[in-house]
Design an enzyme around this catalytic site. Sequence first.
Site, mmCIF file in Angstrom:
data_model
loop_
_atom_site.group_PDB
_atom_site.id
_atom_site.type_symbol
_atom_site.label_atom_id
_atom_site.label_comp_id
_atom_site.label_asym_id
_atom_site.label_seq_id
_atom_site.Cartn_x
_atom_site.Cartn_y
_atom_site.Cartn_z
ATOM 1 N N SER A 1 -7.479 -19.778 28.073
ATOM 2 C CA SER A 1 -6.676 -18.651 28.530
ATOM 3 C C SER A 1 -5.305 -19.171 28.925
ATOM 4 O O SER A 1 -5.180 -20.281 29.453
ATOM 5 C CB SER A 1 -7.348 -17.977 29.727
ATOM 6 O OG SER A 1 -6.440 -17.127 30.410
ATOM 7 N N ARG B 1 -4.020 7.164 -16.596
ATOM 8 C CA ARG B 1 -3.521 6.126 -15.694
ATOM 9 C C ARG B 1 -2.751 6.847 -14.610
ATOM 10 O O ARG B 1 -1.900 7.674 -14.913
ATOM 11 C CB ARG B 1 -2.645 5.091 -16.424
ATOM 12 C CG ARG B 1 -3.459 4.162 -17.315
ATOM 13 C CD ARG B 1 -2.609 3.076 -17.986
ATOM 14 N NE ARG B 1 -1.894 2.299 -17.004
ATOM 15 C CZ ARG B 1 -0.565 2.103 -17.037
ATOM 16 N NH1 ARG B 1 0.168 2.638 -18.009
ATOM 17 N NH2 ARG B 1 0.021 1.380 -16.119
#
Length: 467
Positions: A299, A338
């Site tokens: 930490s 497409r």
Amino acid sequence: MTPPAPPPEVPSEVPSEVQSEVPSEVRSASGLLAPGWSGSPVAAATADDAYLRALLDAEAALTRAQETLGLAPAGAGAAVTSAADGGFDVRSLAERARGGGNPVIPLVADLTKAAGEEYGTYVHRGATSQDIMDTATMLVAVRALGLVLADLDRTQRALARLAAEHRDTPMPGRTLTQHAVPTAFGLKAAGWRSLVLDARDRVTAVRDALPAQLGGAAGTLAAFTAYGAVDATALPAAYASELGLRAPQLPWHTLRTPIADLAGCLAFTAGALGKLATDVLTLARTEIAEVAEGSGGGSSAMPHKANPVRSTLIAAAARRAPQLAATLYGSLAAEDERPAGAWHAEWEPLRDLLRLTGGAARDAAELTAGLRVDADAMRAHLGLTHGLIVSERLSVELSAVLGRARARELLTELARRTYTENRPLAELLAEQPDLKNIDGVDLDDFTDPVRYTGSAGALTDRALERR
């Protein structure tokens, strides 16, 4: 009061002179905000350079396949393959991709030039940009999934060892956050492994089925016929063979099963590993401390902490994966032969999903290899409810000798007293006159949580038979 200064104008594009002051390695995707996948094998396998390699491999394979079928002269395949090994500027391709909406168009121009006047005309011949993008995406996925599978195998082997070692290690089973009945840690580890194996099987099946893409402008292969193919339908299989991909049954420009399959197996894998991580996060809490990561993270403010970082990063990946998969599933609704936008929308979330899952698999392998199990803490926690963790067994056993109504009444009363008097349930039971000297009533056995783990050991053995 002086009025606040107006906010500075934000330019729509970062000026080139400012860009030049930022090192290229910083401007590129370095994973600064993605510790879950940064530095992982899959991060490298999905980087821009890796994607460019796949695009070039796809283009070179197409020329070789056409040469095999007589659609290109001898030597064309080797020439284009050699040209594809040359240096191509990823940043330049990315900038020029805006012109046509994808990086294939500028890449074809560069590769054609590199192949030279004699063979340049056989670069990309008959194909459309989506053929190459889709095929390259499949190559990237196959290569990345192989790395994911390697880490999943490391994880399942580590879990198998944990399950076997702790086959008979008793611990509280928890349901809806509360102690329920005893279980064994071996069974929990075997369950984690089962999910990892499920993920492995799904990833393997999807990887082995990923197809090449070849259809031409509208999925009809018409251009290849125009270039002289007697049977253009033979070309996709030859193309796939060059790349080690599956031969497509049909062009799949708008039939996005391969992408959906990738979305599903990757999201499942992230979630399966997330289950493991979530359990570890719960059991590693300070108040529980039944397991701990082998090397927790520090930490910035509290020197005493050893945070379960691997589990935290896996859990984060599991939270993000479903939304990325949702975008890929959303692209299934692709219009025409497409589409505009649907396949374009897949590239980034698919790469993110591959990276997240690859990073989670790497972290899971590290987590399980170093996971520490505190069997003493597990055993001690079985007593937190003063013996009520075996109330299910007592209800069954005492109903047989006292009758169901009397057994329920007695256990309800004694459960209340265990808390108000802070006394063990076994002690209170021993004081009951109607339980003394009754054949078949062994209070020591009935109230020992270690003796009420059911078939946990046998289920663990069964689970470990799976390979």
